[in-house]
Design a protein around this motif. Structure first.
Motif, PDB file in Angstrom:
ATOM      1  N   UNK A 140       6.926   6.345   0.365  1.00 56.58           N
ATOM      2  CA  UNK A 140       6.223   5.688  -0.068  1.00 56.58           C
ATOM      3  C   UNK A 140       6.686   7.609  -0.530  1.00 56.58           C
ATOM      4  N   UNK A 141       6.002   7.598  -1.867  1.00 50.43           N
ATOM      5  CA  UNK A 141       5.469   8.483  -3.009  1.00 50.43           C
ATOM      6  C   UNK A 141       3.885   9.268  -2.205  1.00 50.43           C
ATOM      7  N   UNK A 142       3.858  10.468  -1.901  1.00 49.55           N
ATOM      8  CA  UNK A 142       3.402  11.374  -1.370  1.00 49.55           C
ATOM      9  C   UNK A 142       2.280  10.630  -0.363  1.00 49.55           C
ATOM     10  N   UNK A 143       3.241   9.373   0.262  1.00 46.04           N
ATOM     11  CA  UNK A 143       2.587   8.484   1.428  1.00 46.04           C
ATOM     12  C   UNK A 143       1.238   7.802   1.238  1.00 46.04           C
ATOM     13  N   UNK A 144       1.540   7.027  -0.299  1.00 45.37           N
ATOM     14  CA  UNK A 144       0.854   6.378  -1.142  1.00 45.37           C
ATOM     15  C   UNK A 144       1.118   5.172  -1.860  1.00 45.37           C
ATOM     16  N   UNK A 145       1.957   5.518  -2.976  1.00 40.73           N
ATOM     17  CA  UNK A 145       2.520   5.282  -4.181  1.00 40.73           C
ATOM     18  C   UNK A 145       3.512   4.354  -3.933  1.00 40.73           C
ATOM     19  N   UNK A 146       4.356   3.075  -4.171  1.00 44.87           N
ATOM     20  CA  UNK A 146       5.996   2.972  -3.825  1.00 44.87           C
ATOM     21  C   UNK A 146       5.474   2.150  -2.754  1.00 44.87           C
ATOM     22  N   UNK A 147       6.897   1.924  -2.556  1.00 43.71           N
ATOM     23  CA  UNK A 147       6.897   0.884  -1.140  1.00 43.71           C
ATOM     24  C   UNK A 147       8.304   1.656  -0.940  1.00 43.71           C
ATOM     25  N   UNK A 148       9.380   1.546   0.439  1.00 41.74           N
ATOM     26  CA  UNK A 148       9.795   2.508   1.312  1.00 41.74           C
ATOM     27  C   UNK A 148      10.730   1.941   1.002  1.00 41.74           C
TER      28      UNK A 148
END
Length: 202
Positions: free
Chosen positions: A177-185
């Motif tokens: 995930x972007x920045x570990x938070x946004x979106x999905x793998x």
């Protein structure tokens, strides 16, 4: 011409020159200085992104972009999402069919039948919907890790690479995930296929 008329003419000319000078100044600033400065800053700070996030093969040849998907016809390669524009970046977008549109239903049925023909070992119930649906732009270069995993049985049969090796290949090419938070793998299909090509020695 009397003095009053001359003064009026000079005033009118002066009134025209002010906006003309301002226009020329802003054309130079906005049309030349700003584009050159922003382009220079982009090339200096983010050269890869500024040049299209291009991907090169082992010989240094450009084979695509991280940002734009490609069509892989040969079933031995991992496949991306459906693209109603055949990944043509000159005209991104989808057909925006509603869920009850007969054309969408027929296309989806055709995609399912194609899947069943190429992947007889994987039941349709395990087919991720992302593999038979178009992205909003029609250019999505990524698939989910699950969408890659369900293709492993087919690719293993066609290439001779073991399922365990292909599973590791997918994991190695899975982006978080972007920045570990946004979106999905996600998995970039082109990068994954380049890694597979190296594994096959092609």
């Amino acid at each position: 011409m009397n003095e009053q008329a001359k003064n009026t003419s000079r005033f009118q000319l002066s009134s025209l020159m002010i906006p003309l000078r301002i226009s020329i100044i802003f054309m130079i600033i906005c049309g030349i200085i700003y584009p050159l400065a922003s382009t220079g800053a982009a090339q200096l700070l983010f050269p890869k992104q500024a040049n299209g996030s291009l991907i090169k093969d082992s010989s240094g040849q450009v084979v695509g972009s991280e940002l734009i998907g490609q069509s892989f016809v040969d079933p031995k390669w991992f496949q991306g999402r459906v693209s109603s524009i055949d990944y043509n970046a000159a005209g991104s977008g989808s057909n925006n069919f509603g869920p009850s549109n007969p054309a969408l239903i027929e296309r989806t049925k055709a995609s399912i039948e194609a899947w069943k023909a190429q992947n007889p070992d994987v039941p349709v119930s395990q087919l991720p919907i992302a593999l038979i649906t178009n992205s909003g732009s029609g250019l999505d270069p990524h698939i989910t890790p699950q969408s890659a995993d369900v293709q492993i049985a087919r690719i293993s049969k066609l290439t001779g690479v073991s399922p365990a090796e292909l599973e590791q290949l997918v994991k190695a090419n899975t982006e978080g995930r972007d920045l570990g938070v946004f979106g999905d793998e996600r998995v970039n299909v082109l990068k994954l296929n380049i890694a597979l090509s190296k594994m096959l020695g092609e």
